[in-house]
Scaffold this motif. Structure first.
Motif, short mmCIF file in Angstrom:
data_model
loop_
_atom_site.label_atom_id
_atom_site.label_comp_id
_atom_site.label_asym_id
_atom_site.label_seq_id
_atom_site.Cartn_x
_atom_site.Cartn_y
_atom_site.Cartn_z
N PRO A 26 -7.70 -1.70 -2.55
CA PRO A 26 -6.25 -1.85 -2.33
C PRO A 26 -5.48 -0.65 -2.89
O PRO A 26 -5.82 -0.14 -3.97
CB PRO A 26 -5.90 -3.12 -3.11
CG PRO A 26 -7.17 -3.74 -3.54
CD PRO A 26 -8.27 -2.77 -3.37
N GLY A 27 -4.46 -0.18 -2.13
CA GLY A 27 -3.55 0.84 -2.64
C GLY A 27 -2.69 0.23 -3.74
O GLY A 27 -2.77 -0.97 -4.01
N GLU A 70 -8.80 -11.12 -4.30
CA GLU A 70 -10.04 -10.61 -4.89
C GLU A 70 -9.81 -9.33 -5.69
O GLU A 70 -10.56 -9.01 -6.61
CB GLU A 70 -11.03 -10.34 -3.74
CG GLU A 70 -12.45 -10.33 -4.16
CD GLU A 70 -13.36 -10.02 -2.98
OE1 GLU A 70 -14.07 -10.94 -2.55
OE2 GLU A 70 -13.36 -8.87 -2.51
N ALA A 71 -8.76 -8.58 -5.32
CA ALA A 71 -8.44 -7.34 -6.05
C ALA A 71 -6.97 -7.02 -5.83
O ALA A 71 -6.44 -7.31 -4.75
CB ALA A 71 -9.31 -6.18 -5.54
N VAL A 72 -6.31 -6.46 -6.84
CA VAL A 72 -4.89 -6.11 -6.68
C VAL A 72 -4.67 -4.65 -7.04
O VAL A 72 -5.35 -4.09 -7.91
CB VAL A 72 -3.96 -7.01 -7.56
CG1 VAL A 72 -4.04 -8.45 -7.14
CG2 VAL A 72 -4.28 -6.84 -9.03
N GLY A 73 -3.68 -4.01 -6.39
CA GLY A 73 -3.32 -2.62 -6.68
C GLY A 73 -2.60 -2.52 -8.02
O GLY A 73 -2.10 -3.51 -8.55
N ARG A 78 3.07 -9.63 -8.84
CA ARG A 78 3.30 -11.03 -8.43
C ARG A 78 2.01 -11.80 -8.19
O ARG A 78 2.01 -13.02 -8.10
CB ARG A 78 4.15 -11.08 -7.15
CG ARG A 78 5.63 -10.81 -7.37
CD ARG A 78 6.47 -11.24 -6.18
NE ARG A 78 6.00 -10.67 -4.93
CZ ARG A 78 5.85 -11.37 -3.82
NH1 ARG A 78 6.11 -12.65 -3.80
NH2 ARG A 78 5.43 -10.78 -2.71
N PHE A 79 0.89 -11.09 -8.00
CA PHE A 79 -0.38 -11.77 -7.69
C PHE A 79 -1.48 -11.34 -8.63
O PHE A 79 -1.49 -10.20 -9.11
CB PHE A 79 -0.79 -11.46 -6.23
CG PHE A 79 0.22 -11.93 -5.23
CD1 PHE A 79 0.25 -13.27 -4.85
CD2 PHE A 79 1.15 -11.05 -4.71
CE1 PHE A 79 1.22 -13.71 -3.94
CE2 PHE A 79 2.12 -11.49 -3.80
CZ PHE A 79 2.15 -12.82 -3.42
N HIS A 99 -9.55 -8.85 3.85
CA HIS A 99 -8.40 -8.17 4.46
C HIS A 99 -7.57 -7.53 3.35
O HIS A 99 -7.27 -8.18 2.34
CB HIS A 99 -7.57 -9.18 5.24
CG HIS A 99 -6.51 -8.58 6.10
ND1 HIS A 99 -6.58 -7.29 6.61
CD2 HIS A 99 -5.32 -9.08 6.57
CE1 HIS A 99 -5.50 -7.04 7.33
NE2 HIS A 99 -4.73 -8.10 7.33
N VAL A 100 -7.25 -6.26 3.52
CA VAL A 100 -6.39 -5.55 2.56
C VAL A 100 -5.00 -5.45 3.17
O VAL A 100 -4.85 -4.98 4.30
CB VAL A 100 -6.95 -4.14 2.27
CG1 VAL A 100 -6.01 -3.37 1.35
CG2 VAL A 100 -8.34 -4.24 1.67
#
Ligand SMILES: NC(=O)c1ccc[n+]([C@@H]2O[C@H](COP(=O)([O-])OP(=O)(O)OC[C@H]3O[C@@H](n4cnc5c(N)ncnc54)[C@H](OP(=O)(O)O)[C@@H]3O)[C@@H](O)[C@H]2O)c1
Length: 325
Positions: A26-27, A70-73, A78-79, A99-100
């Motif tokens: 993720p960006g 599953e992964a955050v930038g 917020r997530f 999905h990214v």
């Protein structure tokens, strides 16, 4: 590695390929979601056929899904990993195990709403929210015309209209679909494969016609719809199931009674995280109150998305259809 459906060229359902792919990290403002269920929508078939064009090829497909973060930038606050989320406004690529997408396109799922239910209702339910609550702004007691009332969007519209005291006349393509729309809350139905829609609308409205007509069928129903709008009323043209409406002569709006027309899209209404959240809150409220129930009438394995699209464009489906990764 993960699996997804992608297209390398436009065409029929046969251009859908089931391939291995490696999703990007993720960006800074993006999130990677592991999809648990994916929504099937008519718009997916427009991107496949070439009516709408993906930004580049090969391209993923699908705008709607629900799953687990599953992964955050680095800039996403917020997530968190493990959050249950859903999305409906793209970008393309929902037809995949992973999905990214931009964090701004996600909402958290209330505990009461399951992944399958969310994937079946996010895009179609948010669409009904803006069609009825934001465009229609009804006070109750109005009589409206809504085409394809037994379909995905239509099934939710029948229930939502009833919940807000609006009499929905739904068009449908068969007696079985008429029964379905009635059971969901349509006030009356018209089988447009065998009945004269304009004549029936005149009868049902004592000659007054409808203040708002919702038309997602497009080419085949455009002229009929214009004749069902009351003077100074509104025609909401929001889809192209039979083909796009083209070459409109504006003078026809004057001739038919100083009519208004809008051609809205969900992304134009859910165009900021706070607006998306407010729309989702209203939708989730409708679900939690039991006024709107999600009708998942078809489920397909994601790998068989082509079969699902064939059923949708072949008018073989009712309610919502989901794809399972
Ligand atoms: N603008 C937006 O924001 C937005 C958002 C969501 C959906 N939409 C539009 O809303 C419509 C409904 O979407 P959906 O995903 O819920 O699909 P759907 O209503 O489940 O399926 C489309 C229905 O349209 C009817 N239809 C009439 N003529 C058709 C034709 N020539 N070919 C195929 N179907 C035909 C069929 O019902 P009958 O057999 O009863 O005629 C069919 O079941 C689509 O046009 C979609 O593009 C627009």
């Amino acid at each position: 590695m993960a699996k997804r459906i992608q297209i390398s060229r436009h065409g029929g359902p046969e251009v859908l390929e089931w391939v291995d792919y490696r999703p990007s990290e993720p960006g800074p403002r993006e999130v990677r979601v592991r999809n648990r269920a994916i929504g099937l929508n008519f718009i997916d078939t427009y991107f496949r056929s070439g009516l709408y064009a993906p930004a580049q090829m090969p391209s993923g497909l699908g705008c709607e899904g629900a799953g687990v973060v599953e992964a955050v930038g680095s800039e996403v606050s917020r997530f968190r990993v493990g959050d249950r989320v859903a999305y409906a406004t793209g970008p393309l690529g929902a037809y995949g195990e992973l999905h990214v997408l931009p964090a701004d396109h996600l909402v958290k799922l209330p505990e009461s709403i399951g992944f399958e239910e969310a994937a079946a209702v996010m895009l179609k339910g948010l669409t009904v929210q803006y069609l009825l609550s934001q465009i229609g702004r009804f006070g109750g007691g109005e009589t409206i015309l809504f085409h394809a009332a037994a379909g995905g969007v239509g099934s939710i519209a029948c229930q939502w209209a009833k919940a807000i005291g609006v009499r929905l006349i739904g068009t449908v393509g068969s007696p079985a679909k008429a029964e379905r729309a009635k059971a969901l809350g349509a006030w009356e139905t018209i089988d447009y494969s065998r009945e004269n829609v304009v004549q029936r609308v005149l009868e049902l409205t004592d000659g007054k016609k409808c203040p708002v007509v919702y038309d997602s069928v497009g080419k085949d129903t455009w002229d009929i719809s214009l004749d069902c709008v009351a003077p100074r009323g509104l025609l909401v043209s929001f889809g192209n199931a039979s083909g796009p409406v083209t070459g409109v002569n504006l003078a026809v709006l004057a001739q038919k009674g100083s009519l208004f027309v809008t051609r809205p899209v969900l992304a134009g209404y859910a165009d900021a995280p706070e607006r998306l959240q407010a729309m989702a809150d209203e939708l989730f409220g409708m679900l939690e109150s039991g006024k709107v129930k999600v009708e998942i009438d078809q489920k397909f394995p994601l790998a068989e998305a082509a079969k699902a699209q064939e059923a949708l464009t072949g008018r073989k489906t009712t309610g919502s259809t989901i794809l399972l990764p």
